[in-house]
Design a protein around this motif. Structure first.
Motif, PDB file in Angstrom:
ATOM      1  N   PHE A  53       0.845  -1.187   0.000  1.00 33.98           N
ATOM      2  CA  PHE A  53       0.000   0.000   0.000  1.00 33.98           C
ATOM      3  C   PHE A  53       0.886   1.246   0.000  1.00 33.98           C
ATOM      4  CE2 PHE A  53      -2.194  -3.394   2.337  1.00 33.98           C
ATOM      5  CZ  PHE A  53      -3.274  -3.580   1.486  1.00 33.98           C
ATOM      6  N   TRP A  54       0.460   2.264  -0.765  1.00 36.24           N
ATOM      7  CA  TRP A  54       1.290   3.457  -0.924  1.00 36.24           C
ATOM      8  C   TRP A  54       0.374   4.650  -1.127  1.00 36.24           C
ATOM      9  CZ3 TRP A  54       5.828   4.841   0.338  1.00 36.24           C
ATOM     10  CH2 TRP A  54       6.566   5.801  -0.342  1.00 36.24           C
ATOM     11  N   TYR A  55       0.568   5.682  -0.333  1.00 41.88           N
ATOM     12  CA  TYR A  55      -0.270   6.870  -0.450  1.00 41.88           C
ATOM     13  C   TYR A  55       0.507   8.112  -0.047  1.00 41.88           C
ATOM     14  CZ  TYR A  55      -4.587   9.667  -0.197  1.00 41.88           C
ATOM     15  OH  TYR A  55      -5.570  10.608  -0.387  1.00 41.88           O
ATOM     16  N   PRO A  56       1.462   8.549  -0.885  1.00 42.92           N
ATOM     17  CA  PRO A  56       2.161   9.798  -0.603  1.00 42.92           C
ATOM     18  C   PRO A  56       1.185  10.978  -0.646  1.00 42.92           C
ATOM     19  CG  PRO A  56       3.279   8.551  -2.318  1.00 42.92           C
ATOM     20  CD  PRO A  56       1.957   7.894  -2.081  1.00 42.92           C
ATOM     21  N   ASN A  57       1.594  12.085  -0.080  1.00 41.35           N
ATOM     22  CA  ASN A  57       0.685  13.230   0.048  1.00 41.35           C
ATOM     23  C   ASN A  57       0.278  13.850  -1.282  1.00 41.35           C
ATOM     24  OD1 ASN A  57       3.109  14.475  -0.549  1.00 41.35           O
ATOM     25  ND2 ASN A  57       2.955  16.015   1.041  1.00 41.35           N
ATOM     26  N   TRP A 102      -0.348  11.958  -4.123  1.00 41.61           N
ATOM     27  CA  TRP A 102      -0.959  10.892  -4.931  1.00 41.61           C
ATOM     28  C   TRP A 102      -2.459  11.115  -5.052  1.00 41.61           C
ATOM     29  CZ3 TRP A 102       3.484   9.702  -6.384  1.00 41.61           C
ATOM     30  CH2 TRP A 102       3.841   8.484  -6.955  1.00 41.61           C
ATOM     31  N   PRO A 103      -3.067  10.624  -6.116  1.00 45.43           N
ATOM     32  CA  PRO A 103      -4.506  10.804  -6.284  1.00 45.43           C
ATOM     33  C   PRO A 103      -5.357   9.894  -5.397  1.00 45.43           C
ATOM     34  CG  PRO A 103      -3.618   9.593  -8.138  1.00 45.43           C
ATOM     35  CD  PRO A 103      -2.447  10.034  -7.304  1.00 45.43           C
ATOM     36  N   GLY A 104      -4.746   8.933  -4.728  1.00 43.38           N
ATOM     37  CA  GLY A 104      -5.469   8.043  -3.828  1.00 43.38           C
ATOM     38  C   GLY A 104      -4.557   6.936  -3.334  1.00 43.38           C
ATOM     39  N   PRO A 105      -5.006   6.172  -2.351  1.00 47.04           N
ATOM     40  CA  PRO A 105      -4.211   5.041  -1.854  1.00 47.04           C
ATOM     41  C   PRO A 105      -4.075   3.986  -2.945  1.00 47.04           C
ATOM     42  CG  PRO A 105      -6.006   5.572  -0.346  1.00 47.04           C
ATOM     43  CD  PRO A 105      -6.257   6.325  -1.608  1.00 47.04           C
ATOM     44  N   ILE A 116      -6.285   2.084  -5.776  1.00 49.72           N
ATOM     45  CA  ILE A 116      -5.930   2.305  -7.174  1.00 49.72           C
ATOM     46  C   ILE A 116      -4.520   1.767  -7.411  1.00 49.72           C
ATOM     47  CG2 ILE A 116      -7.369   4.381  -7.325  1.00 49.72           C
ATOM     48  CD1 ILE A 116      -4.630   5.984  -7.236  1.00 49.72           C
ATOM     49  N   SER A 117      -4.104   1.783  -8.646  1.00 52.71           N
ATOM     50  CA  SER A 117      -2.694   1.712  -9.001  1.00 52.71           C
ATOM     51  C   SER A 117      -2.455   2.878  -9.947  1.00 52.71           C
ATOM     52  CB  SER A 117      -2.334   0.373  -9.635  1.00 52.71           C
ATOM     53  OG  SER A 117      -2.265  -0.622  -8.636  1.00 52.71           O
ATOM     54  N   PHE A 118      -1.450   3.674  -9.646  1.00 53.28           N
ATOM     55  CA  PHE A 118      -1.141   4.906 -10.351  1.00 53.28           C
ATOM     56  C   PHE A 118       0.057   4.619 -11.249  1.00 53.28           C
ATOM     57  CE2 PHE A 118       0.206   9.581  -9.807  1.00 53.28           C
ATOM     58  CZ  PHE A 118      -0.697  10.016 -10.767  1.00 53.28           C
ATOM     59  N   ILE A 119      -0.177   4.540 -12.570  1.00 53.38           N
ATOM     60  CA  ILE A 119       0.811   3.984 -13.487  1.00 53.38           C
ATOM     61  C   ILE A 119       1.099   4.952 -14.628  1.00 53.38           C
ATOM     62  CG2 ILE A 119       1.333   2.040 -15.004  1.00 53.38           C
ATOM     63  CD1 ILE A 119      -0.726   0.396 -13.369  1.00 53.38           C
ATOM     64  N   HIS A 120       2.365   5.192 -14.877  1.00 56.09           N
ATOM     65  CA  HIS A 120       2.782   5.995 -16.023  1.00 56.09           C
ATOM     66  C   HIS A 120       2.191   5.373 -17.284  1.00 56.09           C
ATOM     67  CE1 HIS A 120       5.374   7.822 -19.030  1.00 56.09           C
ATOM     68  NE2 HIS A 120       5.758   8.710 -18.112  1.00 56.09           N
ATOM     69  N   ALA A 121       1.664   6.199 -18.169  1.00 55.38           N
ATOM     70  CA  ALA A 121       0.955   5.728 -19.362  1.00 55.38           C
ATOM     71  C   ALA A 121       1.817   4.863 -20.276  1.00 55.38           C
ATOM     72  CB  ALA A 121       0.392   6.910 -20.140  1.00 55.38           C
ATOM     73  N   VAL A 178      -4.553  11.205 -16.089  1.00 55.12           N
ATOM     74  CA  VAL A 178      -4.257  12.499 -15.496  1.00 55.12           C
ATOM     75  C   VAL A 178      -2.854  12.940 -15.880  1.00 55.12           C
ATOM     76  CG1 VAL A 178      -5.795  12.175 -13.502  1.00 55.12           C
ATOM     77  CG2 VAL A 178      -3.406  11.503 -13.326  1.00 55.12           C
ATOM     78  N   GLU A 179      -2.635  14.233 -15.839  1.00 53.94           N
ATOM     79  CA  GLU A 179      -1.305  14.806 -16.006  1.00 53.94           C
ATOM     80  C   GLU A 179      -0.656  14.836 -14.623  1.00 53.94           C
ATOM     81  OE1 GLU A 179       1.756  16.698 -18.254  1.00 53.94           O
ATOM     82  OE2 GLU A 179      -0.091  15.791 -18.961  1.00 53.94           O
ATOM     83  N   PHE A 180       0.564  14.325 -14.517  1.00 52.44           N
ATOM     84  CA  PHE A 180       1.260  14.285 -13.233  1.00 52.44           C
ATOM     85  C   PHE A 180       2.752  14.424 -13.500  1.00 52.44           C
ATOM     86  CE2 PHE A 180       3.212  11.832  -9.685  1.00 52.44           C
ATOM     87  CZ  PHE A 180       2.711  12.557  -8.607  1.00 52.44           C
ATOM     88  N   ARG A 181       3.364  15.398 -12.886  1.00 43.34           N
ATOM     89  CA  ARG A 181       4.803  15.630 -13.027  1.00 43.34           C
ATOM     90  C   ARG A 181       5.240  15.679 -14.498  1.00 43.34           C
ATOM     91  NH1 ARG A 181       6.818  11.702  -8.090  1.00 43.34           N
ATOM     92  NH2 ARG A 181       5.820  12.911  -6.447  1.00 43.34           N
ATOM     93  N   GLY A 182       4.433  16.337 -15.310  1.00 42.20           N
ATOM     94  CA  GLY A 182       4.779  16.547 -16.704  1.00 42.20           C
ATOM     95  C   GLY A 182       4.579  15.359 -17.626  1.00 42.20           C
ATOM     96  N   ALA A 183       3.854  14.346 -17.176  1.00 38.97           N
ATOM     97  CA  ALA A 183       3.630  13.160 -18.006  1.00 38.97           C
ATOM     98  C   ALA A 183       2.186  12.688 -17.860  1.00 38.97           C
ATOM     99  CB  ALA A 183       4.587  12.039 -17.602  1.00 38.97           C
ATOM    100  N   ASN A 184       1.780  11.818 -18.749  1.00 36.32           N
ATOM    101  CA  ASN A 184       0.449  11.229 -18.708  1.00 36.32           C
ATOM    102  C   ASN A 184       0.487   9.960 -17.844  1.00 36.32           C
ATOM    103  OD1 ASN A 184      -2.245  10.773 -19.328  1.00 36.32           O
ATOM    104  ND2 ASN A 184      -1.782   9.730 -21.246  1.00 36.32           N
ATOM    105  N   TRP A 185      -0.399   9.901 -16.876  1.00 32.50           N
ATOM    106  CA  TRP A 185      -0.488   8.751 -15.971  1.00 32.50           C
ATOM    107  C   TRP A 185      -1.893   8.185 -16.007  1.00 32.50           C
ATOM    108  CZ3 TRP A 185       3.236   7.098 -12.130  1.00 32.50           C
ATOM    109  CH2 TRP A 185       4.477   7.730 -12.261  1.00 32.50           C
TER     110      TRP A 185
END
Length: 173
Positions: free
Chosen positions: A85-89, A91-94, A131-136, A156-163
């Motif tokens: 499990f991972w939920y940095p501040n 992130w879009p969700g856990p 969720i799983s938050f994955i680079h496109a 979503v756009e995140f840190r200059g890339a599509n995720w």
């Protein structure tokens, strides 16, 4: 904070457990490899950066009551990576995250561990939409997310890339 999930999970081939300081050396086999880190931290890490990353994962448990597990292969006793499990501040969700050293890719270990973590999440964190938050462009992780029953929720756009945000099913896979 009290742990909201079990600290130990066992599967047929793996032990998922809390990280220990000495695990950083095994974990560095993931974090020092450019192909492995391209879509996660963006570049290989130094030994010191791997150690600090390990400390962040250990601290995550204290702050959230859940976190990433060290994935130990039963047969060898080697920590092959991290799943949990991972939920940095920011992130879009856990999420359920996975990251294995390249020497262990293609053996089904990540899916075995991620399925176990998903089951734990369903039973111990039933009110959290995982969720799983994955680079496109991370085709391997997208394939794994789909294999364990997650479906694309949105981009979503995140840190200059599509995720991609993949939502995990509310039933075990």
């Amino acid at each position: 904070m009290t742990c909201l999930v079990p600290e130990h999970i066992e599967t047929a081939r793996l032990i998922l457990r809390p990280f220990r300081e000495e695990d950083w050396q095994d974990l560095h086999h993931y974090y020092s490899y450019a192909e492995a880190t391209t879509f996660t931290v963006g570049q290989p890490l130094s030994e010191g950066e791997t150690w600090r990353t390990l400390c962040g994962m250990i601290g995550h448990w204290s702050l959230r009551g859940y976190g990433p597990y060290a994935v130990e292969e039963k047969a060898s006793g080697v920590v092959v990576g991290t799943v949990g499990f991972w939920y940095p501040n920011d992130w879009p969700g856990p999420e359920i995250k996975w990251a294995l050293a390249p020497a262990y890719w293609g053996r089904g270990l990540a899916s075995e561990a991620a399925r176990a973590v998903h089951r734990v999440g369903l039973s111990h964190l039933p009110d959290i939409a995982l969720i799983s938050f994955i680079h496109a462009q991370n085709v391997a992780s997208i394939r794994l997310a789909r294999a364990i029953g997650a479906s694309l929720k949105r981009e979503v756009e995140f840190r200059g890339a599509n995720w991609h945000i993949y939502e995990h099913a509310k039933v075990p896979q």
